[in-house]
Design a protein around this motif. Sequence first.
Motif, PDB file in Angstrom:
ATOM      1  N   PRO A 290      -0.551  59.994  16.175  1.00  0.00           N
ATOM      2  CA  PRO A 290      -0.614  58.487  15.220  1.00  0.00           C
ATOM      3  C   PRO A 290       0.519  58.414  14.365  1.00  0.00           C
ATOM      4  N   THR A 291       1.004  57.128  14.455  1.00  0.00           N
ATOM      5  CA  THR A 291       2.072  56.628  13.562  1.00  0.00           C
ATOM      6  C   THR A 291       1.289  55.516  12.615  1.00  0.00           C
ATOM      7  N   THR A 292       2.174  55.179  11.609  1.00  0.00           N
ATOM      8  CA  THR A 292       1.639  54.059  10.655  1.00  0.00           C
ATOM      9  C   THR A 292       1.495  52.737  11.451  1.00  0.00           C
ATOM     10  N   THR A 293       2.213  52.588  12.590  1.00  0.00           N
ATOM     11  CA  THR A 293       2.201  51.354  13.338  1.00  0.00           C
ATOM     12  C   THR A 293       1.185  51.692  14.913  1.00  0.00           C
ATOM     13  N   ARG A 294       1.567  52.624  15.312  1.00  0.00           N
ATOM     14  CA  ARG A 294       0.577  52.930  16.829  1.00  0.00           C
ATOM     15  C   ARG A 294       0.629  54.219  17.176  1.00  0.00           C
ATOM     16  N   ILE A 295       0.087  54.500  18.405  1.00  0.00           N
ATOM     17  CA  ILE A 295       0.115  55.948  18.879  1.00  0.00           C
ATOM     18  C   ILE A 295       1.221  56.183  19.863  1.00  0.00           C
ATOM     19  N   VAL A 296       1.641  57.279  19.605  1.00  0.00           N
ATOM     20  CA  VAL A 296       2.783  57.481  20.397  1.00  0.00           C
ATOM     21  C   VAL A 296       2.355  58.541  21.505  1.00  0.00           C
ATOM     22  N   SER A 297       2.691  58.122  22.691  1.00  0.00           N
ATOM     23  CA  SER A 297       2.119  59.101  24.040  1.00  0.00           C
ATOM     24  C   SER A 297       3.358  60.056  24.075  1.00  0.00           C
ATOM     25  N   PRO A 298       3.139  61.448  24.368  1.00  0.00           N
ATOM     26  CA  PRO A 298       4.101  62.006  25.122  1.00  0.00           C
ATOM     27  C   PRO A 298       4.870  61.713  26.168  1.00  0.00           C
ATOM     28  N   MET A 299       4.414  60.783  27.013  1.00  0.00           N
ATOM     29  CA  MET A 299       5.041  60.534  28.126  1.00  0.00           C
ATOM     30  C   MET A 299       6.001  59.155  27.723  1.00  0.00           C
ATOM     31  N   GLU A 300       5.976  58.833  26.698  1.00  0.00           N
ATOM     32  CA  GLU A 300       7.159  57.720  26.541  1.00  0.00           C
ATOM     33  C   GLU A 300       8.439  58.161  26.590  1.00  0.00           C
ATOM     34  N   GLU A 301       9.523  57.436  27.050  1.00  0.00           N
ATOM     35  CA  GLU A 301      10.629  57.721  27.450  1.00  0.00           C
ATOM     36  C   GLU A 301      11.534  58.396  26.045  1.00  0.00           C
ATOM     37  N   ALA A 302      11.320  57.348  25.095  1.00  0.00           N
ATOM     38  CA  ALA A 302      12.058  57.505  24.037  1.00  0.00           C
ATOM     39  C   ALA A 302      11.668  58.638  23.189  1.00  0.00           C
ATOM     40  N   PHE A 303      12.622  59.514  22.851  1.00  0.00           N
ATOM     41  CA  PHE A 303      12.485  60.597  22.031  1.00  0.00           C
ATOM     42  C   PHE A 303      11.800  60.158  20.495  1.00  0.00           C
ATOM     43  N   SER A 304      10.924  60.962  20.198  1.00  0.00           N
ATOM     44  CA  SER A 304      10.363  60.886  18.739  1.00  0.00           C
ATOM     45  C   SER A 304       9.748  62.384  18.308  1.00  0.00           C
ATOM     46  N   GLY A 305       9.775  62.440  17.061  1.00  0.00           N
ATOM     47  CA  GLY A 305       9.205  63.774  16.421  1.00  0.00           C
ATOM     48  C   GLY A 305       9.118  63.757  15.081  1.00  0.00           C
ATOM     49  N   PHE A 306       8.656  65.063  14.399  1.00  0.00           N
ATOM     50  CA  PHE A 306       8.142  64.747  13.057  1.00  0.00           C
ATOM     51  C   PHE A 306       8.622  66.448  12.548  1.00  0.00           C
ATOM     52  N   VAL A 307       8.950  66.438  11.117  1.00  0.00           N
ATOM     53  CA  VAL A 307       9.422  67.519  10.652  1.00  0.00           C
ATOM     54  C   VAL A 307       8.001  68.127   9.919  1.00  0.00           C
ATOM     55  N   PHE A 308       7.582  69.540  10.143  1.00  0.00           N
ATOM     56  CA  PHE A 308       6.312  69.945   9.690  1.00  0.00           C
ATOM     57  C   PHE A 308       6.794  71.151   8.765  1.00  0.00           C
ATOM     58  N   LYS A 309       8.002  71.627   8.699  1.00  0.00           N
ATOM     59  CA  LYS A 309       8.225  72.585   8.018  1.00  0.00           C
ATOM     60  C   LYS A 309       9.840  72.875   7.759  1.00  0.00           C
ATOM     61  N   ILE A 310      10.184  73.327   6.590  1.00  0.00           N
ATOM     62  CA  ILE A 310      11.714  73.465   6.183  1.00  0.00           C
ATOM     63  C   ILE A 310      11.480  74.984   5.653  1.00  0.00           C
ATOM     64  N   GLN A 311      12.754  75.806   6.111  1.00  0.00           N
ATOM     65  CA  GLN A 311      12.875  76.997   5.727  1.00  0.00           C
ATOM     66  C   GLN A 311      14.170  77.174   5.266  1.00  0.00           C
ATOM     67  N   ALA A 312      14.502  78.088   4.147  1.00  0.00           N
ATOM     68  CA  ALA A 312      15.816  78.186   3.555  1.00  0.00           C
ATOM     69  C   ALA A 312      16.412  79.202   4.592  1.00  0.00           C
ATOM     70  N   ASN A 313      17.633  78.781   4.636  1.00  0.00           N
ATOM     71  CA  ASN A 313      18.695  79.783   5.486  1.00  0.00           C
ATOM     72  C   ASN A 313      18.523  81.075   5.065  1.00  0.00           C
ATOM     73  N   MET A 314      18.431  81.843   6.111  1.00  0.00           N
ATOM     74  CA  MET A 314      18.518  83.277   6.091  1.00  0.00           C
ATOM     75  C   MET A 314      19.455  83.869   5.020  1.00  0.00           C
ATOM     76  N   ASN A 315      20.549  83.187   4.983  1.00  0.00           N
ATOM     77  CA  ASN A 315      21.730  83.788   4.425  1.00  0.00           C
ATOM     78  C   ASN A 315      21.598  82.793   2.991  1.00  0.00           C
ATOM     79  N   PRO A 316      21.423  83.489   1.973  1.00  0.00           N
ATOM     80  CA  PRO A 316      21.039  82.881   0.506  1.00  0.00           C
ATOM     81  C   PRO A 316      22.611  82.283   0.079  1.00  0.00           C
ATOM     82  N   ALA A 317      23.756  82.733   0.728  1.00  0.00           N
ATOM     83  CA  ALA A 317      24.889  82.344   0.416  1.00  0.00           C
ATOM     84  C   ALA A 317      25.306  80.749   0.697  1.00  0.00           C
ATOM     85  N   HIS A 318      24.376  80.545   1.761  1.00  0.00           N
ATOM     86  CA  HIS A 318      24.518  78.944   2.151  1.00  0.00           C
ATOM     87  C   HIS A 318      23.224  78.364   1.881  1.00  0.00           C
ATOM     88  N   ARG A 319      23.369  77.167   1.283  1.00  0.00           N
ATOM     89  CA  ARG A 319      22.045  76.486   0.666  1.00  0.00           C
ATOM     90  C   ARG A 319      21.556  75.647   1.794  1.00  0.00           C
TER      91      ARG A 319
END
Length: 537
Positions: A290-319
Amino acid sequence: MINNANLLSEGGFQKTEVERRRTFGIISHPDAGKTTLTEKLLLFGGAINMAGQVKARKGGRQATSDWMAIEQERGISVTSSVMKFDYRGCEINLLDTPGHQDFSEDTYRVLTAVDSAVMVIDCVKGVETQTRKLMEVCRMRNTPILTFINKLDREGMPPLDILAHIEENLQIECAPLSWPIGIGKRFKGTYNLYRKELNLFTPGQERLTNEMLTVSDLADPLLDELLGRQADELREDLALLEGATNPFDLDDYLKGSQTPVFFGSAINNFGVREMLDTFIDIAPGPLPRPTTTRIVSPMEEAFSGFVFKIQANMNPAHRDRIAFLRICSGRFQRGMRVRHHRLGKDILISNPIIFMAQDRAIVEEAWPGDIIGILNHGTIKIGDTFSEKEPLKFTGIPNFAPEHFRRVHLKSHLKSKQLQKGLAQLAEEGAVQLFRPVRGGEFILGAVGALQFDVTVERLKVEYGVDAHYETLDYTISRWVSCEDKKRLAAFEKANRSNLALDAEGNLNYLAVSEWKLKRVIEEWSGIVFLKTRDHQ
Ligand code: G4P
């Protein structure tokens, strides 16, 4: 409503790619056997070739996870990952759900990116707290759950009692697909109720292939020959089962109201392949989202996706950080330009990462159900939607109410700006939530798992040069509060100021010391809505 105009023709290439994907997570309480089961699944998928490799990772010995001193000290993996493997023509994405001290909001949120889950229950201990909590998250989206009852080589509860225990504690109907023959020292194997096959157990023997004997007639004397006196016990059990348990119903499983159950012993690799084979057959592929406007089917041709997790870089020198994006529709190709809707900007994804059992690599192409990693410098937030053109916003990727709270104190007040910046950025990664008390005063941090506080204080020091310490607070519950009637809300705020705080996005929260106290406030303040989760804006 699905926009049919965007659907690809039946039988297309995309259809095949979508249908052969299975994206799932394992829910369990620590020590039930999740790591052991994961390892066996990866062995079957050829993603690892030796037992002990996942354990080694869990033990924090693998080089890629030692970026943080705390992680080394405690010998745990603070961050979770995605493991991809092939099995019987299917591409499987197993999303890790951190469970020990590293239990956090990430664990919950991973479950918003899966299409189904496998629940591991220790037959000695039964349903435990973390399983219960994770199950609640699965229930929010009616996620289909397949159950593996583990450690049958130990003296656990009688199988019928375990099923009743699960049904009672988790409010889900159980449908056994296999049935154990004895338990603990008397464990002889399982009988597959649907294939009518006998799977015999030899303790201490780790096998990749199980020999299954077809025994379609339970009166077959072969059963007595192989099982001795336990043959009659099995016959009696199966006769009893007919009236005592529910038959498997695919629709009920897909609706999340029934869980098919397997019995086995992960450490002995027993019953794992049986479960995996059924999982491949019945678990759903990528589902419409579901999206706020409609349901997106995986079979649709246009790409879409969402971010569910953010992970800091393994190297602390880079933010820079890695944003984990779940693909919901279309074909993703490296070098693609996609729209970042919250910012209203197009971005070029030049070096997307795909996660394998032990490695990560640049990916050229990915499909719905796959998880890709995008490097970013803090511009991507959890819940962000990316798509080719149409403005979309996927829903159901919430913040979860924290259960642990600390007030942050600075050792030097000269550093308050850095503290604010550091906390805001770390909160954006989603492992801790930041609250500013309405009454003023220092920041309060909230987390689903207490380890996140140690991680945060360590990262503030290493990455932002801020020395902070905590004061433990008595709160154990928070709820997002709202009310259509602004006058009523104002009265509520006035009466409860010392328990109110604003989250990072300025939403009002009520912090309570106990379930009992919260219940009383809810009763007293009818008309005010108290929410346990809140969708990202
Ligand atoms: P977790 O990821 O859910 O926390 O569980 P994990 O797989 O690490 O398993 C927890 C403990 O249970 C481990 O023992 C593991 O060997 C054991 N275990 C897993 N499956 C079975 C099983 O089918 N039968 C029995 N009897 N034990 C099982 P440990 O002593 O904590 O670790 P280790 O020394 O074996 O590594």
